[in-house]
Design a protein around this motif. Structure first.
Motif, PDB file in Angstrom:
ATOM      1  N   MET A 156       0.593  -1.260  -0.200  1.00 54.09           N
ATOM      2  CA  MET A 156       0.226   0.094  -0.428  1.00 54.09           C
ATOM      3  C   MET A 156       0.763   1.589  -0.242  1.00 54.09           C
ATOM      4  O   MET A 156       1.931   1.684   0.783  1.00 54.09           O
ATOM      5  N   TYR A 157       0.714   2.279  -0.495  1.00 54.09           N
ATOM      6  CA  TYR A 157       1.226   3.628  -1.020  1.00 54.09           C
ATOM      7  C   TYR A 157       0.443   4.792  -0.192  1.00 54.09           C
ATOM      8  O   TYR A 157      -0.667   4.722  -0.372  1.00 54.09           O
ATOM      9  N   PHE A 158       0.719   5.602   0.277  1.00 51.81           N
ATOM     10  CA  PHE A 158       0.220   6.812   0.654  1.00 51.81           C
ATOM     11  C   PHE A 158       0.803   7.782  -0.519  1.00 51.81           C
ATOM     12  O   PHE A 158       2.463   7.987  -0.822  1.00 51.81           O
ATOM     13  N   PHE A 195     -11.962  13.326 -13.471  1.00 46.98           N
ATOM     14  CA  PHE A 195     -10.519  12.677 -13.337  1.00 46.98           C
ATOM     15  C   PHE A 195     -10.451  11.003 -14.364  1.00 46.98           C
ATOM     16  O   PHE A 195     -11.717  10.952 -14.249  1.00 46.98           O
ATOM     17  N   ASP A 196      -9.701  10.980 -14.601  1.00 46.56           N
ATOM     18  CA  ASP A 196      -9.178   9.896 -15.093  1.00 46.56           C
ATOM     19  C   ASP A 196      -8.456   8.831 -15.023  1.00 46.56           C
ATOM     20  O   ASP A 196      -7.107   8.997 -14.642  1.00 46.56           O
ATOM     21  N   ILE A 197      -8.623   8.633 -13.478  1.00 48.10           N
ATOM     22  CA  ILE A 197      -7.255   7.459 -12.215  1.00 48.10           C
ATOM     23  C   ILE A 197      -8.478   6.674 -11.870  1.00 48.10           C
ATOM     24  O   ILE A 197     -10.040   5.945 -11.445  1.00 48.10           O
ATOM     25  N   PRO A 198      -7.761   5.593 -12.224  1.00 46.58           N
ATOM     26  CA  PRO A 198      -8.525   3.973 -11.398  1.00 46.58           C
ATOM     27  C   PRO A 198      -8.319   4.319  -9.935  1.00 46.58           C
ATOM     28  O   PRO A 198      -7.654   4.659  -8.997  1.00 46.58           O
ATOM     29  N   LEU A 199      -9.356   3.622  -9.512  1.00 47.55           N
ATOM     30  CA  LEU A 199     -10.448   3.442  -8.591  1.00 47.55           C
ATOM     31  C   LEU A 199     -10.674   2.254  -7.549  1.00 47.55           C
ATOM     32  O   LEU A 199     -10.485   1.774  -8.642  1.00 47.55           O
ATOM     33  N   ALA A 200      -9.886   1.945  -6.013  1.00 47.55           N
ATOM     34  CA  ALA A 200     -10.327   1.617  -5.713  1.00 47.55           C
ATOM     35  C   ALA A 200     -11.227   1.177  -4.823  1.00 47.55           C
ATOM     36  O   ALA A 200     -10.345   0.559  -3.216  1.00 47.55           O
ATOM     37  N   PRO A 201     -11.963   1.626  -4.429  1.00 47.97           N
ATOM     38  CA  PRO A 201     -12.651   1.801  -3.109  1.00 47.97           C
ATOM     39  C   PRO A 201     -12.879   0.890  -2.269  1.00 47.97           C
ATOM     40  O   PRO A 201     -13.592  -0.191  -2.459  1.00 47.97           O
ATOM     41  N   GLN A 202     -12.604   0.574  -1.192  1.00 51.96           N
ATOM     42  CA  GLN A 202     -13.136  -0.210  -0.008  1.00 51.96           C
ATOM     43  C   GLN A 202     -14.577  -0.025   0.365  1.00 51.96           C
ATOM     44  O   GLN A 202     -14.867   0.700   1.240  1.00 51.96           O
ATOM     45  N   GLY A 203     -15.935  -1.033   0.049  1.00 57.26           N
ATOM     46  CA  GLY A 203     -16.647  -0.806   0.991  1.00 57.26           C
ATOM     47  C   GLY A 203     -17.619  -1.918   0.582  1.00 57.26           C
ATOM     48  O   GLY A 203     -17.677  -2.468  -0.330  1.00 57.26           O
ATOM     49  N   THR A 204     -19.209  -1.780   1.229  1.00 51.66           N
ATOM     50  CA  THR A 204     -20.487  -2.638   1.232  1.00 51.66           C
ATOM     51  C   THR A 204     -20.987  -2.328  -0.260  1.00 51.66           C
ATOM     52  O   THR A 204     -20.370  -1.630  -1.366  1.00 51.66           O
ATOM     53  N   LYS A 238      -2.366  -1.338  -5.455  1.00 54.47           N
ATOM     54  CA  LYS A 238      -1.667  -1.118  -7.219  1.00 54.47           C
ATOM     55  C   LYS A 238      -2.941  -1.339  -7.902  1.00 54.47           C
ATOM     56  O   LYS A 238      -3.155  -1.025  -9.234  1.00 54.47           O
ATOM     57  N   GLN A 239      -4.253  -1.694  -7.623  1.00 55.43           N
ATOM     58  CA  GLN A 239      -5.331  -1.336  -8.302  1.00 55.43           C
ATOM     59  C   GLN A 239      -5.893  -0.647  -8.095  1.00 55.43           C
ATOM     60  O   GLN A 239      -6.900  -0.430  -9.640  1.00 55.43           O
ATOM     61  N   GLY A 240      -5.299   0.541  -7.770  1.00 55.39           N
ATOM     62  CA  GLY A 240      -5.991   2.075  -7.759  1.00 55.39           C
ATOM     63  C   GLY A 240      -6.233   2.452  -6.831  1.00 55.39           C
ATOM     64  O   GLY A 240      -6.074   2.543  -5.556  1.00 55.39           O
ATOM     65  N   ASN A 251       5.522   7.090  -2.184  1.00 49.91           N
ATOM     66  CA  ASN A 251       5.606   6.806  -3.483  1.00 49.91           C
ATOM     67  C   ASN A 251       5.078   7.963  -4.453  1.00 49.91           C
ATOM     68  O   ASN A 251       4.372   7.526  -4.485  1.00 49.91           O
ATOM     69  N   ALA A 252       5.978   8.765  -3.953  1.00 51.07           N
ATOM     70  CA  ALA A 252       5.435   9.729  -5.154  1.00 51.07           C
ATOM     71  C   ALA A 252       4.936   9.216  -6.371  1.00 51.07           C
ATOM     72  O   ALA A 252       4.265  10.192  -6.856  1.00 51.07           O
ATOM     73  N   ALA A 253       6.055   9.278  -7.196  1.00 50.23           N
ATOM     74  CA  ALA A 253       6.078   8.831  -8.397  1.00 50.23           C
ATOM     75  C   ALA A 253       4.829   7.848  -8.857  1.00 50.23           C
ATOM     76  O   ALA A 253       4.252   8.065  -9.926  1.00 50.23           O
ATOM     77  N   PHE A 254       4.786   6.902  -8.270  1.00 49.25           N
ATOM     78  CA  PHE A 254       3.753   6.330  -7.971  1.00 49.25           C
ATOM     79  C   PHE A 254       2.029   7.089  -8.201  1.00 49.25           C
ATOM     80  O   PHE A 254       0.886   6.810  -8.668  1.00 49.25           O
ATOM     81  N   PHE A 255       2.043   8.164  -7.483  1.00 55.36           N
ATOM     82  CA  PHE A 255       1.233   9.334  -7.897  1.00 55.36           C
ATOM     83  C   PHE A 255       1.347  10.575  -8.734  1.00 55.36           C
ATOM     84  O   PHE A 255       0.399  11.185  -8.344  1.00 55.36           O
ATOM     85  N   GLN A 256       1.917  10.263  -9.701  1.00 55.89           N
ATOM     86  CA  GLN A 256       2.488  11.587 -10.398  1.00 55.89           C
ATOM     87  C   GLN A 256       1.262  11.368 -11.370  1.00 55.89           C
ATOM     88  O   GLN A 256       1.027  13.566 -11.070  1.00 55.89           O
ATOM     89  N   PRO A 257       0.048  10.749 -11.417  1.00 57.94           N
ATOM     90  CA  PRO A 257      -0.664  11.080 -12.596  1.00 57.94           C
ATOM     91  C   PRO A 257      -1.914  11.342 -11.222  1.00 57.94           C
ATOM     92  O   PRO A 257      -2.836  12.764 -11.942  1.00 57.94           O
TER      93      PRO A 257
END
Length: 159
Positions: A1-3, A65-74, A19-21, A43-49
């Motif tokens: 996991m990255y931040f 926005f055109d960013i892969p999203l991977a929110p966790q929820g029901t 890695k999923q978004g 990981n700044a490079a990972f978040f560049q986009p």
């Protein structure tokens, strides 16, 4: 996991991802502040986009926005968050509208709770949901921040 931490004109924003978004975007003011577990790696490079698209949004040159999203929820929350992504910049909708979009008109309160649990603020635009009377309603980052975001997007609302 990255931040990563992003410095916006409206305050610092914490970003988390796998890695999923993108899994989280939270302004670091108000109730939405993210506490980062030790296992997260910066990981700044990972978040560049993401940073680039946020720069464009705050500069007024990007309205989606055109960013892969991977929110966790029901499953219910996921349905509500998906409906939120259909609200275009410059528009606002009500909780009742959201309930209609997920084909459950009686779930207005549950929709409000799911909206409040949105882990990817701004990109999943929960700030675009206001009361049926046109007034601002709760926002994890605070109503002042919600008002700033809506004004930035050119939205008219009642104080």
């Amino acid at each position: 996991m990255y931040f990563s931490l992003y410095h916006s004109p409206f305050g610092d924003i914490a970003l988390t991802a796998t890695k999923q978004g993108l899994t989280g975007l939270a302004f670091q003011q108000g109730e939405a502040k993210i506490k980062l577990p030790e296992q997260y790696q910066q990981n700044a490079a990972f978040f560049q986009p993401v940073h680039q698209q946020l720069d464009q949004y705050f500069a007024g040159t990007r309205n989606s926005f055109d960013i892969p999203l991977a929110p966790q929820g029901t499953a219910f929350q996921q349905k509500v968050w998906q409906a939120l992504t259909t609200i275009k910049q410059g528009e606002t909708k009500s909780y009742a509208w959201l309930a209609e979009q997920i084909k459950n008109k009686k779930a207005v309160r549950a929709v409000g709770s799911a909206n409040g649990a949105n882990p990817i603020a701004l990109i999943i635009p929960c700030h675009r949901v206001i009361g049926s009377n046109g007034k601002l309603t709760g926002y994890a980052g605070g109503l002042a921040l919600k008002a700033k975001l809506l004004a930035h997007e050119g939205v008219q609302f009642k104080d």
